[in-house]
Design a protein around this motif. Sequence first.
Motif, short mmCIF file in Angstrom:
data_model
loop_
_atom_site.label_atom_id
_atom_site.label_comp_id
_atom_site.label_asym_id
_atom_site.label_seq_id
_atom_site.Cartn_x
_atom_site.Cartn_y
_atom_site.Cartn_z
N VAL A 75 23.21 -30.34 49.35
CA VAL A 75 24.36 -31.22 49.56
C VAL A 75 25.26 -31.17 48.33
CG1 VAL A 75 25.08 -33.62 49.86
CG2 VAL A 75 23.10 -32.74 51.13
N ASP A 76 26.54 -30.89 48.56
CA ASP A 76 27.50 -30.86 47.46
C ASP A 76 28.01 -32.25 47.14
OD1 ASP A 76 27.50 -27.96 47.18
OD2 ASP A 76 28.56 -27.93 49.10
N ILE A 77 28.47 -32.96 48.18
CA ILE A 77 29.04 -34.30 48.00
C ILE A 77 28.31 -35.28 48.90
CG2 ILE A 77 31.11 -35.74 48.31
CD1 ILE A 77 32.82 -33.24 47.84
N ILE A 97 18.01 -35.79 45.64
CA ILE A 97 18.18 -34.55 46.44
C ILE A 97 18.98 -33.49 45.69
CG2 ILE A 97 17.97 -35.79 48.64
CD1 ILE A 97 21.08 -35.21 48.98
N GLY A 98 19.45 -33.79 44.49
CA GLY A 98 20.18 -32.80 43.71
C GLY A 98 21.62 -32.59 44.14
N ALA A 99 22.22 -33.62 44.72
CA ALA A 99 23.64 -33.51 45.08
C ALA A 99 24.47 -33.33 43.81
CB ALA A 99 24.09 -34.77 45.82
N LYS A 100 25.69 -32.84 43.97
CA LYS A 100 26.55 -32.59 42.81
C LYS A 100 27.51 -33.74 42.52
CE LYS A 100 26.33 -27.66 43.68
NZ LYS A 100 26.99 -26.55 44.35
N THR A 101 27.93 -34.44 43.59
CA THR A 101 28.94 -35.48 43.45
C THR A 101 28.59 -36.67 44.32
OG1 THR A 101 30.67 -33.82 43.03
CG2 THR A 101 31.41 -36.02 43.66
N LEU A 102 28.75 -37.87 43.78
CA LEU A 102 28.67 -39.11 44.55
C LEU A 102 30.09 -39.60 44.72
CD1 LEU A 102 26.89 -41.40 45.80
CD2 LEU A 102 27.13 -42.56 43.58
N TRP A 103 30.53 -39.74 45.96
CA TRP A 103 31.92 -40.12 46.24
C TRP A 103 31.89 -41.41 47.06
CZ3 TRP A 103 36.16 -36.21 45.97
CH2 TRP A 103 37.41 -36.78 46.24
N LEU A 104 32.34 -42.51 46.43
CA LEU A 104 32.42 -43.79 47.12
C LEU A 104 33.83 -43.93 47.68
CD1 LEU A 104 30.55 -46.12 44.60
CD2 LEU A 104 29.61 -44.60 46.34
N GLN A 105 33.91 -44.19 48.96
CA GLN A 105 35.19 -44.23 49.66
C GLN A 105 36.11 -45.36 49.16
OE1 GLN A 105 35.70 -40.98 51.47
NE2 GLN A 105 37.03 -42.57 52.23
#
Length: 145
Positions: A75-77, A97-105
């Motif tokens: 997962v990227d974002i 999970i090793g995602a790259k970005t957490l993006w809160l709407q």
Amino acid sequence: MTFSNPTRERLKEILQASQNIAVVGLSDKQDRVSYMVSEAMQAKGYTIIPVNPAAKGPILGQTTYAALKDIPVPVDIVNVFRRSEHTPEVAEEAVAIGAKTLWLQLGIASDEAAAIAEAGGLEVVMDRCIKVEDSILLPQGKSGQ
């Protein structure tokens, strides 16, 4: 320390480098903002991965997962459509999970979630609509730049 979102140039780089977007809180109801935003992002070529434990089937034609840890691909974002008080847990899962970005709407912010994600090596975007940013920064799509 006061949180600040990445620069517009960095947001563009994040979007260009991303393909798989796990959408936490993606509704199967077509009149919900989470559905409309995800549908638009899917139309732009991103792979949308719905995360909603209450969903009873696919959303936007994609397998829906109960939790981030159930997703079998990188997962990227992690794009979050949950109330702010639920975001620290999502941040922990995104790190796991090793995602790259957490993006809160748009309308969602949590200093605690940001601290968790940043400590885990993720970039953090808060209180921004991913669809709006993508439309402004990549109007021709990722391949049109």
